[in-house]
Design an enzyme around this catalytic site. Structure first.
Site, PDB file in Angstrom:
ATOM      1  N   ASP A 104      11.043 -10.279   9.119  1.00 22.30           N
ATOM      2  CA  ASP A 104      10.710 -10.913   7.796  1.00 22.30           C
ATOM      3  C   ASP A 104      11.934 -12.285   7.423  1.00 22.30           C
ATOM      4  OD1 ASP A 104       9.918 -10.641   4.313  1.00 22.30           O
ATOM      5  OD2 ASP A 104       9.790 -12.202   5.820  1.00 22.30           O
ATOM      6  N   ASP A 278       2.537  -4.063   5.542  1.00 22.93           N
ATOM      7  CA  ASP A 278       4.200  -3.977   4.938  1.00 22.93           C
ATOM      8  C   ASP A 278       4.558  -3.258   3.865  1.00 22.93           C
ATOM      9  OD1 ASP A 278       5.238  -6.617   5.076  1.00 22.93           O
ATOM     10  OD2 ASP A 278       7.223  -5.228   4.079  1.00 22.93           O
ATOM     11  N   CYS A 316      -1.233  19.626   7.294  1.00 23.93           N
ATOM     12  CA  CYS A 316      -1.196  17.473   7.557  1.00 23.93           C
ATOM     13  C   CYS A 316       0.064  18.295   8.448  1.00 23.93           C
ATOM     14  CB  CYS A 316       0.065  17.148   6.152  1.00 23.93           C
ATOM     15  SG  CYS A 316       1.400  16.055   6.856  1.00 23.93           S
ATOM     16  N   CYS A 318       3.193  17.547   9.472  1.00 21.97           N
ATOM     17  CA  CYS A 318       4.450  16.505   9.237  1.00 21.97           C
ATOM     18  C   CYS A 318       5.452  17.687   8.625  1.00 21.97           C
ATOM     19  CB  CYS A 318       4.848  15.375   8.147  1.00 21.97           C
ATOM     20  SG  CYS A 318       4.583  16.588   6.301  1.00 21.97           S
ATOM     21  N   CYS A 321       4.641  19.817   5.214  1.00 22.73           N
ATOM     22  CA  CYS A 321       3.662  20.415   5.196  1.00 22.73           C
ATOM     23  C   CYS A 321       3.482  22.155   6.390  1.00 22.73           C
ATOM     24  CB  CYS A 321       2.465  19.530   5.507  1.00 22.73           C
ATOM     25  SG  CYS A 321       2.510  18.455   3.771  1.00 22.73           S
ATOM     26  N   HIS A 347       6.121  12.578   4.916  1.00 20.66           N
ATOM     27  CA  HIS A 347       5.324  13.322   4.833  1.00 20.66           C
ATOM     28  C   HIS A 347       4.606  11.441   4.330  1.00 20.66           C
ATOM     29  CE1 HIS A 347       1.536  14.767   2.957  1.00 20.66           C
ATOM     30  NE2 HIS A 347       1.542  13.987   1.706  1.00 20.66           N
TER      31      HIS A 347
HETATM   32  N1  LIG Z   1       8.268   0.375  -4.788  1.00 17.08           N
HETATM   33  C1  LIG Z   1       7.848  -0.214  -4.235  1.00 17.08           C
HETATM   34  C2  LIG Z   1       7.352  -1.933  -3.775  1.00 17.08           C
HETATM   35  C3  LIG Z   1       8.388  -3.425  -4.509  1.00 17.08           C
HETATM   36  C4  LIG Z   1       7.871  -4.706  -4.214  1.00 17.08           C
HETATM   37  C5  LIG Z   1       6.963  -4.608  -3.290  1.00 17.08           C
HETATM   38  C6  LIG Z   1       5.575  -5.956  -3.720  1.00 17.08           C
HETATM   39  C7  LIG Z   1       6.567  -6.541  -1.556  1.00 17.08           C
HETATM   40  N2  LIG Z   1       5.582  -8.333  -2.220  1.00 17.08           N
HETATM   41  C8  LIG Z   1       6.239  -9.031  -1.072  1.00 17.08           C
HETATM   42  N3  LIG Z   1       7.095  -8.589  -0.393  1.00 17.08           N
HETATM   43  C9  LIG Z   1       6.368  -9.942   0.213  1.00 17.08           C
HETATM   44  C10 LIG Z   1       7.270 -10.932   1.570  1.00 17.08           C
HETATM   45  C11 LIG Z   1       7.535 -11.964   1.683  1.00 17.08           C
HETATM   46  N4  LIG Z   1       8.023 -12.563   2.966  1.00 17.08           N
HETATM   47  C12 LIG Z   1       7.945 -13.985   3.180  1.00 17.08           C
HETATM   48  N5  LIG Z   1       8.452 -14.593   3.962  1.00 17.08           N
HETATM   49  N6  LIG Z   1       7.121 -14.113   2.345  1.00 17.08           N
HETATM   50  C13 LIG Z   1       6.008 -14.047   1.534  1.00 17.08           C
HETATM   51  O1  LIG Z   1       5.597 -15.069   0.457  1.00 17.08           O
HETATM   52  C14 LIG Z   1       6.690 -13.068   0.686  1.00 17.08           C
HETATM   53  C15 LIG Z   1       5.739 -12.702   0.405  1.00 17.08           C
HETATM   54  C16 LIG Z   1       5.934 -10.944  -0.152  1.00 17.08           C
HETATM   55  N7  LIG Z   1       5.294 -10.083  -1.166  1.00 17.08           N
HETATM   56  C17 LIG Z   1       5.559  -3.730  -3.235  1.00 17.08           C
HETATM   57  C18 LIG Z   1       6.256  -2.532  -3.441  1.00 17.08           C
HETATM   58 ZN   LIG Z   2       2.539  16.577   5.454  1.00 16.90          ZN
END
Ligand SMILES: N#Cc1ccc(CCNc2nc3cc4nc(N)[nH]c(=O)c4cc3[nH]2)cc1
Ligand SMILES: [Zn+2]
Length: 373
Positions: A104, A278, A316, A318, A321, A347
């Site tokens: 990123d 991701d 599973c 892993c 498990c 897991h």
């Molecule tokens: N536990 C947990 C947990 C913590 C945060 C999240 C949300 C992640 N969301 C998210 N990551 C991003 C990375 C990003 N990188 C860039 N360069 N641009 C984005 O608009 C962008 C938007 C995103 N939105 C999801 C789960």
């Molecule tokens: Zn497992």
């Protein structure tokens, strides 16, 4: 071996199944060919922010079926530093991961982690959240850092538009991202088998998403990410944007939804044409004692598991498990033993990769897949 261009959805291998039910006609399975190997899509990328998928050996990540992992420019530029990683042979060698790496570009992490920061046309000036020292990230410096790291897939430097934003705020933020995308593209050192993805913004406003896509398609990136989502808008609004935005992007190039997500989010996004994901959920929640299973999420710290002599999932493969019980995992997590974090992470990563494998298979066989989770 012969280097291949990064995005070749081989025509014959591309399976777009026009489904009777229009919910599925956008789902597609494909292969992205890169300098560091193939990525089978739809793909889930485990997050390895600081050059390691926390609590996992790289070979263990590989056994879960992951084709590609994500690293972060922001963290790695602060420590150990991009020049040092370059001098030591690049991130692949440094962390002993020979498959594809996506990094990123840092803007999102600056906004969520560093305390003092200033956004200018040039880039973002910020103080390190580690020791307060001053840094600048710009389209040029972010792209150079990702080159020094040796990223297979470099992300353009963008501004993630916060949610909620007014139309005006989203418009000027998207326009900044378009100017930064142009500079990122110009700074990219293109090599066969490596690629750079543009990131579209525009928040929840369809006309801004369209303008963002048009601006970035002109720059002919190897793939495109949909940014500005999973920032608190909720699943309904995210899907509303995804009912519209993926179709604005070139059909023959990968589409990456950043930061997503839970299994149900992934399934809904695949149905709307997304190829890559991701999320820190499987690793972070694993370390916090949450296990994803076909029975639902298991909070292993719950006392009802303290004498449960059965595995998380009986079928599973892993290590958690195959060789251990929920009682042992309950105990390890309660007493904060490192092995607890390792087994729960392993897991969950296996669970997410199995989900992606099943989605790929169902798409290839033209079967419906919305009940999987
Ligand atoms: N536990 C947990 C947990 C913590 C945060 C999240 C949300 C992640 N969301 C998210 N990551 C991003 C990375 C990003 N990188 C860039 N360069 N641009 C984005 O608009 C962008 C938007 C995103 N939105 C999801 C789960
Ligand atoms: Zn497992």
């Amino acid at each position: 071996e012969k280097e291949v261009s990064i995005t070749k959805f081989p025509a014959d291998e591309r399976k777009i199944i026009a489904k009777a039910h229009d919910k599925y006609k956008k789902a597609r399975a494909g292969i992205i060919n890169t300098r560091h190997g193939q990525i089978h899509t739809p793909a889930f990328m485990p997050v390895g922010t600081k050059g390691t998928v926390k609590a996992m050996l790289p070979e263990s990540v590989q056994t879960t079926g992951a084709d590609i992992i994500l690293g972060n420019t922001y963290h790695l530029m602060l420590q150990p530093g991009a020049k040092r990683v370059f001098k030591l042979g690049g991130l692949h060698k440094f962390m002993n991961w020979s498959k594809p790496l996506l990094t990123d570009s840092g803007g999102f992490q600056v906004m969520s982690l560093s305390k003092l920061r200033k956004i200018t046309e040039e880039g973002v000036i910020f103080n390190s959240h580690i020791d307060g020292s001053k840094f600048m990230l710009s389209p040029e410096s972010s792209t150079e850092i990702q080159y020094l790291l040796g990223s297979t897939i470099t992300m353009a430097f963008d501004e993630c538009t916060p949610y909620p934003s007014t139309y005006e705020q989203a418009k000027s933020s998207m326009e900044l991202t378009s100017r930064w995308a142009k500079r990122s593209r110009k700074a990219f050192y293109s090599r066969d088998g490596y690629g750079q993805f543009g990131i579209i913004q525009g928040s929840i406003y369809n006309d801004l998403r369209l303008k963002s896509a048009l601006d970035l398609i002109e720059l002919d990136f190897e793939g495109y990410a949909i940014g500005g989502l999973a920032v608190g808008e909720g699943q309904e609004l995210m899907f509303k944007v995804l009912d519209y935005a993926p179709d604005l992007l070139p059909i023959n190039k990968p589409r990456y939804l950043m930061g997503v997500g839970k299994p149900a989010d992934i399934i809904g996004a695949v149905q709307r044409g997304i190829d890559m994901f991701d999320c820190v959920i499987p690793t972070r929640s694993g370390r916090n004692g949450q296990a994803f299973t076909k029975y639902g999420v298991v909070n292993i710290r719950n006392s009802k598991y303290k004498e449960d002599n059965t595995p998380l999932e009986e079928d599973c493969l892993c290590p958690a498990c195959k060789n251990y019980t929920k009682a042992y995992l309950h105990y390890l997590v309660k007493v904060k033993e490192i092995l607890g974090a390792m087994l729960m992470t392993w897991h969950n990563l296996m669970y997410f990769q199995k989900l992606m494998l099943r989605i790929r298979e169902y798409i290839a066989q033209g079967k419906d897949f919305d009940f999987i989770s």
